[in-house]
Scaffold this motif. Structure first.
Motif, PDB file in Angstrom:
ATOM      1  N   GLN A 161       0.824  -1.205   0.000  1.00 29.61           N
ATOM      2  CA  GLN A 161       0.000   0.000   0.000  1.00 29.61           C
ATOM      3  C   GLN A 161       0.865   1.265   0.000  1.00 29.61           C
ATOM      4  O   GLN A 161       0.571   2.234  -0.717  1.00 29.61           O
ATOM      5  N   ALA A 164       2.212   1.718  -3.450  1.00 27.47           N
ATOM      6  CA  ALA A 164       1.180   2.216  -4.365  1.00 27.47           C
ATOM      7  C   ALA A 164       0.940   3.712  -4.169  1.00 27.47           C
ATOM      8  O   ALA A 164       0.801   4.458  -5.149  1.00 27.47           O
ATOM      9  N   ARG A 165       0.924   4.161  -2.897  1.00 26.65           N
ATOM     10  CA  ARG A 165       0.730   5.589  -2.632  1.00 26.65           C
ATOM     11  C   ARG A 165       1.909   6.416  -3.164  1.00 26.65           C
ATOM     12  O   ARG A 165       1.727   7.511  -3.705  1.00 26.65           O
ATOM     13  N   ARG A 167       3.955   5.617  -5.700  1.00 26.50           N
ATOM     14  CA  ARG A 167       3.900   5.660  -7.164  1.00 26.50           C
ATOM     15  C   ARG A 167       2.759   6.543  -7.649  1.00 26.50           C
ATOM     16  O   ARG A 167       2.902   7.243  -8.665  1.00 26.50           O
ATOM     17  N   ALA A 168       1.640   6.553  -6.945  1.00 26.21           N
ATOM     18  CA  ALA A 168       0.518   7.419  -7.334  1.00 26.21           C
ATOM     19  C   ALA A 168       0.897   8.890  -7.182  1.00 26.21           C
ATOM     20  O   ALA A 168       0.559   9.730  -8.032  1.00 26.21           O
ATOM     21  N   ALA A 169       1.620   9.213  -6.095  1.00 31.74           N
ATOM     22  CA  ALA A 169       2.064  10.597  -5.892  1.00 31.74           C
ATOM     23  C   ALA A 169       3.051  11.002  -6.992  1.00 31.74           C
ATOM     24  O   ALA A 169       2.998  12.132  -7.500  1.00 31.74           O
ATOM     25  N   GLU A 170       3.948  10.104  -7.364  1.00 33.13           N
ATOM     26  CA  GLU A 170       4.886  10.396  -8.452  1.00 33.13           C
ATOM     27  C   GLU A 170       4.159  10.616  -9.772  1.00 33.13           C
ATOM     28  O   GLU A 170       4.502  11.514 -10.548  1.00 33.13           O
ATOM     29  N   ALA A 171       3.145   9.793 -10.020  1.00 31.10           N
ATOM     30  CA  ALA A 171       2.386   9.934 -11.264  1.00 31.10           C
ATOM     31  C   ALA A 171       1.661  11.280 -11.302  1.00 31.10           C
ATOM     32  O   ALA A 171       1.625  11.944 -12.348  1.00 31.10           O
ATOM     33  N   ALA A 172       1.093  11.690 -10.154  1.00 26.80           N
ATOM     34  CA  ALA A 172       0.407  12.985 -10.094  1.00 26.80           C
ATOM     35  C   ALA A 172       1.383  14.132 -10.344  1.00 26.80           C
ATOM     36  O   ALA A 172       1.057  15.103 -11.043  1.00 26.80           O
ATOM     37  N   THR A 175       2.277  14.206 -14.053  1.00 26.21           N
ATOM     38  CA  THR A 175       1.159  14.751 -14.831  1.00 26.21           C
ATOM     39  C   THR A 175       1.102  16.271 -14.694  1.00 26.21           C
ATOM     40  O   THR A 175       0.903  16.992 -15.680  1.00 26.21           O
TER      41      THR A 175
END
Length: 552
Positions: A161, A164-165, A167-172, A175
């Motif tokens: 988890q 995942a958080r 990688r999601a922050a990096e993706a944001a 973007t």
């Protein structure tokens, strides 16, 4: 668990049907009797390379069918479901392989055609085959981390988890950076577009309302003359409605003189009422379709502007308000871009730190579990005549690019077979007999860890006897409490530990040589173990010793 194995036309086996049960089963027989054929047949059903040389001479094809009780194995169930192979609950899982004499082959699971690769993947989850030349299973370093985690009973949910958080922050962040770069390139256009839209100030539903009003005005212009003529007939002192009212008043004065006059008066009253309603409706229609040339001109100009701007931005006119909001938002984000990026960068740093904290705790736990595993394996080595060997679970941090939901560690099992010798991967430095015994020691130490429900050990006792063979048999029996075990053995000490014993033997009718397998009863087991003890001539002393081994 393997339930049944049906073999047709494989090398020396013409037709063979074997039933299996849980616990430890031993397969024995003289050298060359065909034990390898039996394992090759099972391997074929589990996805091994199809070799036309396995087809019995004169037969068109070889067929091997294995039935398994997969139980509640979630990994197997998920793999089957992913490939559209769901079976009926409680029903056996049936794998089948057909090899033709001309070299072609077919595979199926639950009577549905599958690729050999899928059969191999499913087979690997159903059965572990450990032989002297095995390079899979415990010898594959890619699976060592999962085995250590299972040994340590680690729950990787929090690490996964946190990853995942992060990688999601990096993706944001990526973007946002891309959006900002794009926005900066389009700043001049964006400012012009927002200014143009703001100046026009389109409102939701405006285009539809204006178009409807314009249509009504255009109708009014066409119908104005007719409406004026109709109104002239009704309105005024000489109009029809005035005449009706005057007639009604005069008739009202005399209606009492005759019944027919009263009836006529009532009809006139109704006519006056309906004519009044008609007059009101005409007035309303006239107002609704009032033709105001200036208003119509303003409406058409507004519609032209709205539709022209919509075409320019390739949207529908009703989408202009949303487009205004979107482009204004982009312009606002551009203005606050640096501040927004700073917040996202901070979020990435926070998420990364949280992941590293979780991963570090997992690494520490793995290091502690590795020491316990090393100690457990070491305790098994001396009884297996590997007292000079050393075992070590090596843990090293992977490069950041390889950090994942399972943490940051690479795990590999290493051994040193002689004092002072360097540690190296098990498969590279152990001899055949040592390799099998190392695998057994690992399996015993990892008895509680995840693994296939069926394990097969092929001649794990080769080259040893006496106390070492007894130690091997004892450990196999211990492992059989956790899973189904089959062992191909020449050791009487190992065979005596089995709950069931199958004898593999050749027969010859003068024309054809065949390999057969049969389950031994207690008396036959004692005779077979005595043969294993004494060789060609079975002595009474060997039978007595066999009885002692079975009793023990």
């Amino acid at each position: 668990m393997l339930i049944r194995l049906a073999i047709r036309d494989v090398v020396l086996i013409e037709a063979l049907d074997l039933d299996f049960s849980s616990g430890l089963g031993a397969l024995t027989g003289e050298t060359g009797a065909g034990k390898s054929i039996l394992l090759d047949s099972l391997g074929l059903a589990l996805g091994a390379r199809a070799d036309s040389g396995l087809v019995r001479h004169g037969a068109p094809q070889a067929v091997v069918t294995a039935s398994f009780d997969a139980g509640d194995d979630a990994a197997i169930a998920a793999l089957l479901a992913e490939n559209g192979l769901e079976g009926e609950p409680g029903e056996p899982l049936i794998v089948r392989r057909i090899v033709k004499a001309d070299g072609g082959s077919r595979a199926s699971i639950n009577d549905q055609p599958v690729s050999a690769a899928l059969l191999r993947e499913v087979g690997g989850r159903l059965v572990e085959i450990h032989g002297q030349h095995d390079d899979r299973g415990l010898l594959n370093a890619r699976g060592h981390r999962a085995l250590l985690d299972a040994f340590g009973r680690f729950d990787l949910t929090s690490v996964a988890q946190a990853h995942a958080r992060w990688r999601a922050a990096e993706a944001a962040l990526e973007t946002a950076r891309a959006d900002l770069e794009t926005a900066e390139r389009d700043r001049e256009w964006l400012e012009h577009a927002v200014g143009e839209l703001a100046a026009l100030a389109p409102e939701p539903g405006e285009e539809e309302a204006l178009a409807s009003e314009r249509s009504a005005m255009q109708k009014g212009a066409r119908l104005a003359e007719d409406l004026s003529g109709v109104t002239a007939h009704l309105d005024g002192s000489d109009g029809a409605l005035a005449g009706l009212r005057q007639a009604a008043r005069r008739l009202d004065r005399i209606a009492h003189e005759h019944e027919a006059l009263a009836t006529a008066l009532a009809a006139l009253d109704r006519a006056v009422i309906e004519a009044s309603e008609a007059e009101d409706a005409l007035t309303a229609a006239g107002r609704a379709m009032a033709f105001d040339p200036e208003r119509l001109d303003r409406i058409e100009t507004r519609l032209f502007d709205l539709r022209g701007l919509a075409r320019k931005h390739r949207v529908q006119p009703e989408e202009l308000p949303a487009l205004t909001e979107e482009l204004s938002g982009r312009l606002a984000r551009m203005a606050a871009g640096s501040e927004g990026l700073a917040a996202l960068e901070k979020a990435v740093a926070t998420a990364r730190k949280a992941y590293e904290t979780e991963a570090a705790a997992l690494s520490e736990a793995r290091a502690e579990a590795a020491l316990r595993l090393d100690k457990a394996v070491a305790a098994e080595l001396a009884p297996l005549k590997l007292d000079a060997a050393r075992f070590r679970t090596a843990i090293e941090r992977r490069p950041e690019a390889q950090w994942g939901a399972e943490g940051r560690d690479r795990v590999e099992f290493l051994i040193s077979t002689n004092p002072g010798a360097p540690f190296a991967p098990l498969v590279k430095i152990a001899s055949g007999g040592e390799l099998s015994r190392f695998i057994l020691a690992l399996k015993v130490a990892l008895a509680e860890a995840a693994g296939a429900r069926t394990m097969i050990f092929d001649e794990i006792d080769r080259g040893v006897g006496g106390a070492v063979a007894s130690a091997i048999g004892e450990r196999l029996a211990r492992l059989a409490d956790k899973a189904q075990l089959l062992v191909v053995t020449h050791s009487p000490q190992v065979a005596a530990r089995a709950a069931r014993q199958l004898l593999i033997a050749k027969s010859h009718d003068g024309i054809v040589t065949r390999t057969g397998v049969r389950l031994l009863d207690e008396a036959e087991r004692r005779e077979e173990i005595a043969r294993m003890l004494s060789g060609a001539e079975v002595t009474d002393e060997a039978r007595a010793q066999a009885g002692k081994l079975l009793a023990a």
